[in-house]
Write a protein that holds these residues in place. Structure first.
Motif, PDB file in Angstrom:
ATOM      1  N   ASP A  94      56.188  26.204 111.022  1.00 35.78           N
ATOM      2  CA  ASP A  94      55.375  25.910 109.497  1.00 35.78           C
ATOM      3  C   ASP A  94      54.365  25.197 109.628  1.00 35.78           C
ATOM      4  O   ASP A  94      54.628  24.213 109.572  1.00 35.78           O
ATOM      5  CB  ASP A  94      56.237  26.608 107.710  1.00 35.78           C
ATOM      6  N   LEU A 128      51.027  24.287  96.094  1.00 30.16           N
ATOM      7  CA  LEU A 128      51.888  25.086  96.400  1.00 30.16           C
ATOM      8  C   LEU A 128      52.571  25.381  95.271  1.00 30.16           C
ATOM      9  O   LEU A 128      52.557  26.575  94.626  1.00 30.16           O
ATOM     10  CB  LEU A 128      52.746  25.831  97.793  1.00 30.16           C
ATOM     11  N   TYR A 186      64.425  24.486 111.679  1.00 28.53           N
ATOM     12  CA  TYR A 186      64.461  24.583 109.760  1.00 28.53           C
ATOM     13  C   TYR A 186      62.887  25.409 109.516  1.00 28.53           C
ATOM     14  O   TYR A 186      62.648  25.268 108.391  1.00 28.53           O
ATOM     15  CB  TYR A 186      64.955  23.315 109.103  1.00 28.53           C
ATOM     16  N   SER A 187      62.003  25.277 110.302  1.00 29.41           N
ATOM     17  CA  SER A 187      61.361  25.968 110.139  1.00 29.41           C
ATOM     18  C   SER A 187      61.383  27.420 109.917  1.00 29.41           C
ATOM     19  O   SER A 187      61.416  27.706 110.365  1.00 29.41           O
ATOM     20  CB  SER A 187      59.895  25.595 111.671  1.00 29.41           C
ATOM     21  N   GLY A 188      59.687  27.558 109.110  1.00 27.62           N
ATOM     22  CA  GLY A 188      59.730  28.988 108.356  1.00 27.62           C
ATOM     23  C   GLY A 188      58.690  29.646 109.841  1.00 27.62           C
ATOM     24  O   GLY A 188      58.849  28.488 110.900  1.00 27.62           O
ATOM     25  N   ALA A 247      61.268  14.899 115.729  1.00 31.43           N
ATOM     26  CA  ALA A 247      61.404  14.768 114.744  1.00 31.43           C
ATOM     27  C   ALA A 247      61.243  16.342 114.504  1.00 31.43           C
ATOM     28  O   ALA A 247      61.849  17.530 113.997  1.00 31.43           O
ATOM     29  CB  ALA A 247      59.901  14.526 113.740  1.00 31.43           C
ATOM     30  N   GLN A 278      52.668  16.476 104.274  1.00 31.71           N
ATOM     31  CA  GLN A 278      53.949  17.161 103.602  1.00 31.71           C
ATOM     32  C   GLN A 278      53.842  18.397 102.110  1.00 31.71           C
ATOM     33  O   GLN A 278      53.938  19.138 101.623  1.00 31.71           O
ATOM     34  CB  GLN A 278      54.955  17.304 104.370  1.00 31.71           C
ATOM     35  N   ASN A 279      54.334  16.891 101.574  1.00 27.96           N
ATOM     36  CA  ASN A 279      54.550  16.357 100.293  1.00 27.96           C
ATOM     37  C   ASN A 279      53.298  16.648  99.139  1.00 27.96           C
ATOM     38  O   ASN A 279      53.781  17.410  98.376  1.00 27.96           O
ATOM     39  CB  ASN A 279      55.544  15.090  99.778  1.00 27.96           C
ATOM     40  N   ARG A 338      54.771  12.970 106.297  1.00 29.01           N
ATOM     41  CA  ARG A 338      55.282  12.912 104.751  1.00 29.01           C
ATOM     42  C   ARG A 338      54.399  13.222 103.569  1.00 29.01           C
ATOM     43  O   ARG A 338      54.584  14.343 102.650  1.00 29.01           O
ATOM     44  CB  ARG A 338      56.973  12.181 104.202  1.00 29.01           C
ATOM     45  N   LEU A 378      54.126  23.517 106.482  1.00 31.82           N
ATOM     46  CA  LEU A 378      54.400  22.070 105.661  1.00 31.82           C
ATOM     47  C   LEU A 378      55.471  21.561 107.188  1.00 31.82           C
ATOM     48  O   LEU A 378      54.947  20.194 106.783  1.00 31.82           O
ATOM     49  CB  LEU A 378      55.606  22.802 105.538  1.00 31.82           C
ATOM     50  N   TYR A 395      51.622  19.044 100.286  1.00 30.76           N
ATOM     51  CA  TYR A 395      51.174  20.315 100.398  1.00 30.76           C
ATOM     52  C   TYR A 395      52.001  20.990  99.866  1.00 30.76           C
ATOM     53  O   TYR A 395      51.578  22.341  98.608  1.00 30.76           O
ATOM     54  CB  TYR A 395      50.808  20.771 101.802  1.00 30.76           C
ATOM     55  N   VAL A 396      53.559  20.712  99.481  1.00 28.87           N
ATOM     56  CA  VAL A 396      54.019  21.013  98.244  1.00 28.87           C
ATOM     57  C   VAL A 396      53.583  21.203  97.220  1.00 28.87           C
ATOM     58  O   VAL A 396      53.778  22.634  96.399  1.00 28.87           O
ATOM     59  CB  VAL A 396      55.572  20.369  99.069  1.00 28.87           C
ATOM     60  N   ARG A 423      62.659  18.076 117.311  1.00 29.06           N
ATOM     61  CA  ARG A 423      63.821  18.635 117.317  1.00 29.06           C
ATOM     62  C   ARG A 423      64.536  18.185 116.585  1.00 29.06           C
ATOM     63  O   ARG A 423      65.429  19.446 116.098  1.00 29.06           O
ATOM     64  CB  ARG A 423      64.541  17.264 118.733  1.00 29.06           C
ATOM     65  N   ALA A 424      64.748  17.835 115.762  1.00 32.46           N
ATOM     66  CA  ALA A 424      65.989  17.883 114.518  1.00 32.46           C
ATOM     67  C   ALA A 424      65.062  18.472 113.191  1.00 32.46           C
ATOM     68  O   ALA A 424      65.861  19.480 112.880  1.00 32.46           O
ATOM     69  CB  ALA A 424      65.615  16.500 113.664  1.00 32.46           C
ATOM     70  N   LEU A 425      63.545  18.863 113.213  1.00 37.22           N
ATOM     71  CA  LEU A 425      63.688  19.281 111.653  1.00 37.22           C
ATOM     72  C   LEU A 425      63.345  20.975 112.433  1.00 37.22           C
ATOM     73  O   LEU A 425      63.117  21.724 111.540  1.00 37.22           O
ATOM     74  CB  LEU A 425      62.183  18.918 111.118  1.00 37.22           C
TER      75      LEU A 425
END
Lengths: 456, 456
Positions: B73, B215, B57-59, B50, B208-209, B205, B75, B211-212, B52-54
């Motif tokens: 980041d 926000l 794309y991290s902030g 996970a 993360q969801n 997820r 999230l 948390y989103v 390696r894949a994502l």
């Protein structure tokens, strides 16, 4: 072979040469319609808010958001493209399953193609395959899935985005099976959100989630092998009745793109016959609002289910109010983005007519028909029967009408001259060496980034 | 007032002073158990993949992942914490709804507290409120929701994460209502994924969801006002039958934390009575594998539903195979993380005993009981009846046993001395000036970042 595996095999192996010309042309039409909606919707407050809330969590800003100056990482850009392209409820619809299919797939693909070199023909193939994947999954569970309250655009869209991005990533069949599984297990979106910004969040999040599914699968993150058809898979869990054969029958032969439609009005599609009819009545009679005593609408029962909001104060609610659609058109004779603002919904003339309206659902009336009767204070009754609503499969918008619709929206975000060149790029997307040329043309001039691969 | 609004009001207004001491102590136990699982699971390949894949794309890498050197980041860090804490199926369980409640809430909160200054007492309050929110939502839809195939940990967890992060963000009641709506419309996770990495993706997820959702709501992104109870809301769409009063009855008086349990074995909880009994048989008789002719298990019917996998090759499948549980314990007398590896599942001795096992579900047998009979080639039959499985509410793990469980796992990622200090920090989390002190102690020494607020 399982439905998941058949679909995965098809998506990984299909070639553009296998796609008939008329389907490719319909893909261009869908993309023209999509880009116009995304650019036109990009200044909407829902996009502003989402960027403000989530922009601080963005990764390397490698992708443009259609219509916007900000750049984000491609996952967040997918989300924003999805919100903007759906927020005016102006995007496409496949009437056989009531999904809005291009938003999830197009939002993920344009974001991917902004951050990675993608040839136009590869983009088009990925788009067509993603569209077919999501629409067939939607067909399998429609109508039970939709009826219970799922926003099918989100729940099926995640499959389309995963398939499309997965195709561009070159997933193997096994990886595509996992990507479909990871899509299935993120399939969400409730119709309870209609009338709020969360509705447009659905295609955005499905674009982003499908993209994530493909990225994870590519690296070997495993998922169940039977995401769609398993006993605890998407179909069994999210639909009381379903028909999996709709996923596989004549796959690669029949294309749902041929049954895609483009809205002439930015609101719930079941309102369109009423709006169409009221525009006719307006143009023919121009009845001043204070002459209207009562409005009676005879419509399909689904209208009752979806659009029965009379006492409303927000533009977003107006999109799901058949009362507002009727009142607004009788007064203004036009249904563009400006007719679904908070201002329009609170206009006292429109409000009064809206409150005089009543409607009745008749099972005998199909969803693309409506009968409208308007009683005037002078005793007259105006009436109109709409047999085929503009924009439906029997009366599709022409390519030219799609251009007009594009212009009307895109000028909200871009100068008119830029809009014209963007329209031309959309029509020849499959000829582009790099789709980023189109994405770059779809953002304000000051924000255009020349990709590293093109720099001298 | 609607259930959504009552819950939103409670979560925004409740104070730590209103939470009884025993509930606070149970919160500490849940956090000790969670941090041990998250750190112990952090080297798992699912987390490697996970990241390696994502990771690309991290902030801004403002948050640590428990147990790992990488920072992402907040999230993405939430997602990784959720995967690691659930990947060994070793986290907590509320038997009244079969969710694993701490992973979604804890994963979001520790990530938030890594990136933002959070006092220990505020963290504890947010944790308790998030836990209650998700568990009450789960109670309302259990069992119909779970039975049809939803992984309730993911679907209810997103509410908990939204509530907990929303509380720390200081959401108003209206904003919390929207956060709950945005959680409802992202509630996903299918039981079809059990036995694959996607199962652990669910709590990640949902963290993360949620948390989103918080926000977005904070910035004014609107959602439906009736995300839980509306006619197209979470309960109506995702459960054939439900009882919304379970969300509101004695809210703030009864606490589901009091009914939380901690697994002594890293696998599906319905296997625990069988494992417990087989460990007893092993310790008492130590039957060599080649002396075993047949194994008969009499268990609750749910075992049949969840854990009927006999022909398996992967460690993750072993967690949902009552056959493997029995065979492994008869052979090894121990059920730790090492007993659910691919190696253990493919051990020829265990495989042979596994294949000799059969089981029968009896509606009269409750889920925390099992009867085991082992036929030996010499004609003897060994038998054991387990009336209360270790770890259930009647035989809870002691604080000391939780420490032992923590050590067994955490040493997979951290030096033993660091593990001891981390355990001590977890027990006094509510006394910490800044929870980041704990997060920092939970990552490898070389990766410890001193927060800007603490730098000289």
């Amino acid at each position: 072979m399982s439905e998941t595996k058949i679909l995965a095999s098809y998506v990984t192996a299909s070639r553009l040469e296998d796609i008939p010309d008329d389907v490719r042309h319909e893909a261009r039409r869908a993309i023209v319609n999509y880009v116009g909606c995304a650019v036109g919707g990009s200044p909407h407050p829902a996009v502003d808010i989402a960027i403000r809330a989530l922009g601080p969590y963005s990764g390397t800003p490698a992708a443009s958001i259609l219509g916007r100056a900000e750049r984000l990482d491609p996952l967040h850009a997918s989300l924003m493209n999805g919100i903007s392209s759906h927020v005016y409820d102006y995007d496409d619809t496949t009437p056989k399953n009531y999904s809005h299919p291009t938003s999830p797939v197009g939002s993920a693909l344009f974001s991917y193609a902004s951050a990675n070199p993608v040839r136009g023909r590869d983009f088009m193939l990925a788009f067509i395959l993603g569209f077919e994947a999501e629409s067939r999954v939607a067909n399998a569970v429609y109508p039970a899935h939709y009826d219970v309250g799922w926003h099918i655009t989100g729940t099926s869209g995640v499959f389309g985005a995963a398939a499309a991005v997965g195709r561009l990533l070159g997933l193997s069949v096994q990886e595509m099976v996992w990507a479909i599984g990871l899509a299935a297990t993120q399939a969400a979106g409730l119709r309870e959100m209609f009338g709020s910004m969360a509705k447009a969040f659905h295609p955005g999040r499905s674009a982003q989630n499908g993209y994530v599914a493909a990225l994870l699968a590519k690296e070997g993150f495993t998922a169940g092998e039977h995401g769609i058809e398993g006993p605890r898979g998407f179909a069994a869990v999210q639909a009381a009745t379903y028909d999996l054969s709709k996923i596989t029958t004549r796959l690669g032969v029949d294309f749902d793109l041929r049954e895609n439609t483009y809205k002439p009005f930015p609101c719930g599609i079941v309102n369109h016959p009423t709006i169409d009819g009221c525009i006719h009545l307006h143009d023919e009679h121009r009845p001043p609002p204070d002459t209207i005593r009562a409005v009676r609408l005879r419509v399909a029962p689904l209208v009752m289910d979806l659009c029965n909001q009379q006492n409303i104060t927000r533009g977003l609610q107006g999109k799901f109010s058949v009362y507002h659609g009727a009142a607004n058109e009788l007064d203004r004779g036009k249904a563009g983005i400006q007719e679904y603002t908070d201002e329009a919904v609170n206009d006292p003339h429109i409000k009064r007519v809206r409150e005089s309206a009543s409607f009745f659902g008749y099972p005998a009336i199909p969803e693309d028909q409506a009968r409208i009767e308007v009683d005037l204070h002078d005793g007259r009754t105006l009436s109109k029967f709409v047999e085929q609503s503009l924009g439906n499969l029997a009366r599709p918008l022409s390519d030219r009408q799609l251009d007009d619709k594009f212009r009307d929206q895109a000028v909200l975000a871009l100068p008119a001259a830029d809009v014209e060149s963007l329209i031309r790029l959309c029509w020849r997307i499959d000829e582009l060496d790099e789709v980023n040329e189109l994405v770059t043309a779809a953002v304000p001039a000051a924000a255009r980034v020349i990709p590293a691969s093109r720099r001298a």
